[in-house]
Scaffold this active site. Structure first.
Site, PDB file in Angstrom:
ATOM      1  N   ALA A  22      -4.457  -2.627   0.178  1.00 11.20           N
ATOM      2  CA  ALA A  22      -3.478  -2.032  -0.332  1.00 11.20           C
ATOM      3  C   ALA A  22      -2.036  -2.502  -0.002  1.00 11.20           C
ATOM      4  O   ALA A  22      -1.407  -2.209   1.055  1.00 11.20           O
ATOM      5  CB  ALA A  22      -3.246  -0.626   0.307  1.00 11.20           C
ATOM      6  N   GLY A  59       4.907   0.590   5.186  1.00  9.98           N
ATOM      7  CA  GLY A  59       3.568   0.322   4.973  1.00  9.98           C
ATOM      8  C   GLY A  59       2.965   1.557   4.133  1.00  9.98           C
ATOM      9  O   GLY A  59       3.705   2.144   3.484  1.00  9.98           O
ATOM     10  N   ASN A  60       1.590   1.616   4.527  1.00  6.60           N
ATOM     11  CA  ASN A  60       1.054   2.827   3.764  1.00  6.60           C
ATOM     12  C   ASN A  60      -0.444   3.214   4.537  1.00  6.60           C
ATOM     13  O   ASN A  60      -0.427   2.705   5.750  1.00  6.60           O
ATOM     14  CB  ASN A  60       0.532   2.578   2.257  1.00  6.60           C
ATOM     15  CG  ASN A  60      -0.322   1.141   2.296  1.00  6.60           C
ATOM     16  OD1 ASN A  60      -1.362   1.289   2.868  1.00  6.60           O
ATOM     17  ND2 ASN A  60       0.266  -0.186   1.842  1.00  6.60           N
ATOM     18  N   HIS A  61      -1.170   4.201   4.350  1.00  4.39           N
ATOM     19  CA  HIS A  61      -2.034   4.870   4.912  1.00  4.39           C
ATOM     20  C   HIS A  61      -3.223   4.342   5.080  1.00  4.39           C
ATOM     21  O   HIS A  61      -4.416   4.772   5.546  1.00  4.39           O
ATOM     22  CB  HIS A  61      -2.132   6.180   4.600  1.00  4.39           C
ATOM     23  CG  HIS A  61      -0.940   7.114   4.994  1.00  4.39           C
ATOM     24  ND1 HIS A  61      -0.441   7.243   6.347  1.00  4.39           N
ATOM     25  CD2 HIS A  61      -0.188   7.856   4.178  1.00  4.39           C
ATOM     26  CE1 HIS A  61       0.490   8.072   6.238  1.00  4.39           C
ATOM     27  NE2 HIS A  61       0.744   8.452   4.866  1.00  4.39           N
ATOM     28  N   SER A  62      -3.451   3.282   4.353  1.00  9.56           N
ATOM     29  CA  SER A  62      -4.784   2.346   4.232  1.00  9.56           C
ATOM     30  C   SER A  62      -5.347   2.059   5.653  1.00  9.56           C
ATOM     31  O   SER A  62      -4.839   1.524   6.741  1.00  9.56           O
ATOM     32  CB  SER A  62      -4.572   1.079   3.502  1.00  9.56           C
ATOM     33  OG  SER A  62      -5.829   0.345   3.382  1.00  9.56           O
TER      34      SER A  62
END
Ligand code: C5P
Length: 215
Positions: free
Chosen positions: A87, A19-22
């Site tokens: 994102a 995943g990512n930090h969005s």
């Protein structure tokens, strides 16, 4: 208006994901700004994102990039404007393991494949009069990459941000953006709250809609 926001998560196995930090803050602020202007807003929201306080916004919760594409695709034909602020995770495991992967060896290699490009898919379907706004996040060569993306994804406006700029990017309540348009016009903004950036985006989209209506 269709807006997507937040990250997507792609399963590695039943307990892990890429995943990512969005946080979804920027996209949610845009959804609220359009709703305050009286637009009917459909928000497709990734996992663990903040949720808008405005009950007029229709929300579809999704987890993966495939689910986000399906939800956006289902709405796109009916909207005048799509703002793609999500994102989307760029790569996903080719196969998600059905059982938890054991830590047996010192290294582990995951075979990754590209996720669907939601913006490019909608850009191909775009009809006259529809406005598509993209949100690339670039850490280097931002403006030249962004101009290429305007063409590649058939977008009408790009909101460029660089997470290296102080106070900009994931998780912050502020952002520093540049708007880019297909006629090479640009508009650079100072650091401001994501709420104010959202209102600037609504203003810019309204200008494009008005110009389209005249032609
Ligand atoms: O290519 P890049 O990721 O820089 O493009 C950013 C824009 O494309 C954003 O609007 C983002 O929401 C969208 N995008 C997408 N699907 C992807 C990757 C990016 O819709 N798989």
């Amino acid at each position: 208006v269709l807006i997507n926001a937040g990250p997507t998560y792609e399963s590695i196995d039943p307990v892990r994901y890429i995943g990512n930090h969005s946080s979804g803050k920027m996209g949610v602020a845009i959804a609220e700004a359009f709703a305050q202007r009286g637009s009917e807003v459909h928000l497709v929201l990734g996992p663990d994102s903040i949720i808008p306080g405005d009950s007029r916004i229709h929300i579809t919760r999704v987890t993966t990039s495939d689910e986000m594409l399906a939800a956006c695709d289902a709405q796109f034909k009916q909207v005048d404007v799509a703002v793609l602020a999500a994102a989307v995770t760029d790569y996903k495991p080719a196969i998600a393991a059905t059982e938890k992967i054991k830590k047996s060896s010192d290294t582990l290699t995951l075979n990754l494949v590209r996720t669907p490009d939601i913006a490019a898919t909608l850009g191909k379907q775009k009809k006259n009069g529809q406005i598509l706004v993209g949100f690339p996040l670039e850490t280097q060569n931002g403006e030249s990459n962004a101009i290429n993306k305007l063409q590649e994804k058939n977008m009408d406006m790009i909101v460029l941000n660089n997470p290296h700029d102080e106070g900009a990017g994931f998780g912050h309540d502020t952002n520093k953006v540049t708007f880019l348009f297909p006629d090479n016009k640009q508009e650079k903004f100072e650091l401001k709250s994501k709420k104010d950036v959202a209102h600037d985006i609504v203003e810019a989209v309204c200008k494009i809609l008005k110009a389209d209506a005249k032609n």
